[in-house]
Design a protein around this motif. Structure first.
Motif, short mmCIF file in Angstrom:
data_model
loop_
_atom_site.label_atom_id
_atom_site.label_comp_id
_atom_site.label_asym_id
_atom_site.label_seq_id
_atom_site.Cartn_x
_atom_site.Cartn_y
_atom_site.Cartn_z
N VAL A 110 8.14 0.03 8.48
CA VAL A 110 8.88 -0.07 7.23
C VAL A 110 8.31 -1.23 6.43
N VAL A 111 7.82 -0.94 5.23
CA VAL A 111 7.25 -1.96 4.35
C VAL A 111 8.11 -2.04 3.10
N SER A 112 8.58 -3.24 2.76
CA SER A 112 9.40 -3.41 1.56
C SER A 112 8.94 -4.64 0.81
N GLY A 113 9.23 -4.68 -0.49
CA GLY A 113 8.82 -5.79 -1.32
C GLY A 113 8.26 -5.32 -2.64
N LYS A 114 8.18 -6.23 -3.58
CA LYS A 114 7.70 -5.90 -4.91
C LYS A 114 6.24 -5.44 -4.88
N ASP A 115 5.98 -4.32 -5.51
CA ASP A 115 4.63 -3.75 -5.63
C ASP A 115 3.99 -3.44 -4.27
N ALA A 116 4.80 -3.29 -3.23
CA ALA A 116 4.25 -3.07 -1.89
C ALA A 116 3.50 -1.76 -1.75
N LYS A 117 3.75 -0.82 -2.68
CA LYS A 117 3.11 0.50 -2.59
C LYS A 117 1.78 0.58 -3.35
N GLU A 118 1.37 -0.51 -3.97
CA GLU A 118 0.12 -0.48 -4.72
C GLU A 118 -1.05 -0.12 -3.81
N ALA A 119 -2.05 0.57 -4.39
CA ALA A 119 -3.18 1.06 -3.60
C ALA A 119 -3.95 -0.06 -2.92
N LYS A 120 -4.00 -1.23 -3.54
CA LYS A 120 -4.77 -2.32 -2.95
C LYS A 120 -4.15 -2.84 -1.65
N TYR A 121 -2.88 -2.47 -1.41
CA TYR A 121 -2.21 -2.90 -0.19
C TYR A 121 -2.18 -1.81 0.88
N ALA A 122 -2.98 -0.80 0.71
CA ALA A 122 -3.02 0.29 1.70
C ALA A 122 -3.44 -0.27 3.06
N PRO A 123 -2.85 0.21 4.16
CA PRO A 123 -3.20 -0.31 5.48
C PRO A 123 -4.67 -0.08 5.81
N LEU A 124 -5.26 -1.04 6.50
CA LEU A 124 -6.67 -0.97 6.86
C LEU A 124 -6.87 -0.05 8.06
N LYS A 125 -7.84 0.82 7.97
CA LYS A 125 -8.15 1.71 9.10
C LYS A 125 -9.29 1.16 9.96
N SER A 126 -10.04 0.19 9.41
CA SER A 126 -11.15 -0.40 10.16
C SER A 126 -11.37 -1.82 9.69
N PHE A 127 -12.11 -2.60 10.48
CA PHE A 127 -12.43 -3.97 10.07
C PHE A 127 -13.34 -3.98 8.85
N ALA A 128 -14.18 -2.95 8.74
CA ALA A 128 -15.12 -2.88 7.60
C ALA A 128 -14.36 -2.79 6.28
N GLU A 129 -13.20 -2.10 6.29
CA GLU A 129 -12.41 -1.95 5.06
C GLU A 129 -11.90 -3.28 4.54
N SER A 130 -11.78 -4.27 5.41
CA SER A 130 -11.27 -5.57 4.98
C SER A 130 -12.28 -6.32 4.13
N LYS A 131 -13.57 -5.95 4.26
CA LYS A 131 -14.66 -6.59 3.50
C LYS A 131 -14.72 -8.10 3.74
N ARG A 152 -1.54 -3.95 8.40
CA ARG A 152 -0.54 -4.03 7.34
C ARG A 152 -0.50 -5.41 6.69
N ALA A 153 -0.69 -6.46 7.50
CA ALA A 153 -0.54 -7.83 6.99
C ALA A 153 -1.73 -8.31 6.18
N TRP A 154 -2.95 -8.01 6.62
CA TRP A 154 -4.13 -8.55 5.97
C TRP A 154 -4.22 -8.25 4.47
N PRO A 155 -3.99 -7.01 4.01
CA PRO A 155 -4.10 -6.77 2.57
C PRO A 155 -3.17 -7.66 1.74
N PHE A 156 -1.96 -7.88 2.22
CA PHE A 156 -1.01 -8.72 1.48
C PHE A 156 -1.39 -10.20 1.58
N LEU A 157 -1.69 -10.67 2.77
CA LEU A 157 -1.97 -12.09 2.97
C LEU A 157 -3.27 -12.50 2.28
N LEU A 158 -4.27 -11.65 2.32
CA LEU A 158 -5.54 -11.97 1.66
C LEU A 158 -5.39 -11.96 0.15
#
Length: 544
Positions: A110-131, A152-158
């Protein structure tokens, strides 16, 4: 990464929000709410698609005026020292913004928060996606892909967002905040690591063992990048810790008590900290560290990024988040906020008399630890119990070590090291080893003494069955523990474990939650409750 649950109630207008219905609300108010939502197309009980939740949620639409009235009412209650409306004595803790629910391979997210559904916050499927740079990802080279909480955490924290993570221990939380912390340092330093530099990141931990474990992970992860860490905890000399601070560090990991001491004597300066982490926040507050935590966070830079990781989400942690975090943090719940045990652990509960435990413990060790090679962790409740059980086992020919609060820190560290490396694979421990510690390949946990809370029981047995492996937890439950029987039955049933008849004889009633510091959490008196009447006694009553 996983399919989303289909439910029209989650596609409602942005103005929609959840209202939790308290089963104890007066019948007139309850009937009124039910009638209001009866014909609404988006009002559907959440239990239909999330059976683990024990209360019903109804989605209702509210216009801006009603939301404003609710806000004003909440503000008024706070000014009068009252809490907002409760559910079974517990305040509903909500994060503003849209909520996204999806079923991943490992369970409900369950993910909640302002703008949490934006595409840039999509969960990472691989380490390469984190860039991320290769030197930063060196710490992940032994893993195929990010864990669920990391993805789930890396896109938001980064992206610099304040973040709340609710996930079980052993889910990869340390690197979930550790990698973004290292990236934060690299961006701020811009390759300049001057001598005597003040830290930019702070990680607070409730116990010395967990602080040291976090430090080991972050030190190894930061080494290829030149990011330096220091671990500050009590029970050992301040000298080496002070020397490390003076030479210059980037990340400080510490326990609240020692960290406050070093701040007070002027050797630890946190004014440049712009990335703060509270790990095991619920445990930290439960241990009575709230004043120290508030003091320490008050020493950091006001415009900081704040991260909280917790296995549960009690009211005390929620209040701390409200005070020190952005008004719209992101909250990610892996699994459920309800108390639940690891399903990879087979739970065996045995009801017996206290005097029978020693003989039964020896019998279980002969069953589970016959080779004396596999790791077995025996939990006791009190500090005095640990050395007694350790001596009992050693006299019986078992090779055992122990860790507890009465032991000097260097001896605790040595004992834990012997257990981790397998040199002495039988350890007796108090609850200092119950939370957060990543001890590989613990096959069996034996609860010689049942803990004070069922939450601690769940954390204890979570020392086994880690990283997808199976484990066994064998627990002694005595008549003295009968007050926790109902909660234990619920945990066993949720994990589809056998509930012994002897345990059911104690009843299945669940008591109101009780804090170790403040007692039971009773429902707050509402603002419109009748005022108390003053009773006076005349002189004749006094004479009698």
């Amino acid at each position: 990464m996983g399919r989303k649950l289909k439910d029209n109630s989650f596609n409602s207008e942005p103005a929609a929000q959840e209202i939790h219905i308290d089963t104890q609300i007066k019948s007139e108010k309850k009937k009124k709410k039910k009638k209001k939502n009866k014909d609404h197309p988006s009002s559907q009980p959440e239990v239909q698609h999330s059976p683990k939740r024990k209360h019903e949620e109804i989605i209702v639409h509210e216009d801006s005026n009603s939301r404003e009235k609710k806000k004003n009412k909440h503000d008024e209650l706070e000014e009068n020292g009252k809490e907002s409306e409760t559910h079974e004595g517990k305040e509903e803790l909500k994060i503003d913004g849209e909520e996204d629910r999806s079923v991943e391979e490992d369970g409900l997210v369950v993910v909640s928060g302002k703008d949490a559904k934006e595409a840039k916050y999509a969960p990472l499927k691989s380490f390469a996606e984190s860039k991320l740079p290769n030197d930063v990802l060196q710490c992940c080279k032994n893993f195929d892909s990010p864990s669920l909480i990391q993805s789930r955490a890396w896109p938001f924290l980064l992206d610099g967002r304040d973040f709340i993570g609710i996930a079980a221990t052993g889910s990869g939380k340390t690197l979930a905040f550790g990698v973004p912390a290292i990236m934060h340092v690299l961006k701020k330093r811009k390759g300049k690591f001057s001598k005597g530099r003040n830290p930019l990141c702070l990680v607070l931990s409730p116990t010395r063992e967990l602080a040291q474990q976090i430090s080991d992970v972050l030190s190894d992860a930061g080494k290829p990048c030149g990011v330096e860490s220091v671990c500050l905890y009590g029970g050992t000399s301040k000298g080496p810790q002070i020397s490390s601070l003076k030479s210059g560090v980037d990340i400080v990991i510490g326990t609240p008590g020692r960290l406050k001491d070093l701040i007070d004597i002027g050797v630890c300066c946190l004014k440049e900290v712009t990335f703060g982490v509270l790990d095991e926040a619920d445990r930290m507050l439960d241990m009575g560290f709230e004043p120290e935590v508030r003091y320490i966070l008050g020493q950091t830079y006001s415009a900081r990024q704040m991260v909280m990781f917790s296995a549960t989400w009690p009211l005390s942690v929620h209040r701390l988040a409200q005070e020190f975090m952005d008004p719209n943090p992101v909250k990610v719940v892996i699994g459920s906020e309800d108390l639940a045990a690891n399903h990879d652990v087979m739970q065996i509960v045995e009801v017996l008399d206290e005097r029978s435990r020693d003989v039964r413990l020896i019998a279980l060790l002969e069953k589970y630890h016959k080779s004396q090679r596999n790791r077995v962790l025996v939990f006791v409740l009190y500090k005095a119990e640990a050395p007694r059980i350790e001596n009992l086992l050693q006299k019986g020919g078992w090779k055992a070590v122990s860790i507890h609060g009465n032991k000097p820190q260097h001896e605790r560290t040595k004992a834990l090291s012997l257990f981790k490396t397998g040199s002495c694979p039988l350890m007796i421990a108090t609850d200092v080893a119950a939370r957060g510690l990543d001890i590989p390949d613990v096959e069996v946990v034996i609860n010689y003494s049942f803990p004070l809370t069922t939450e601690d029981y769940v954390h204890r047995i979570g020392r086994t069955g880690r990283a997808g492996k199976k484990g066994v937890a064998h627990t002694f439950f005595t008549p003295q523990n009968k007050g926790l029987a109902g909660e234990l039955v619920n945990v066993l049933r949720e994990a589809a474990q056998i509930v012994p008849d002897a345990l059911l004889k104690f009843g299945t009633h669940v008591k109101k939650k009780e804090s170790k510091l403040y007692g039971a959490h009773f429902k707050e008196i509402t603002a419109d409750a009748p005022k108390s009447k003053k009773i006076t006694f005349d002189s004749s009553d006094d004479e009698n």
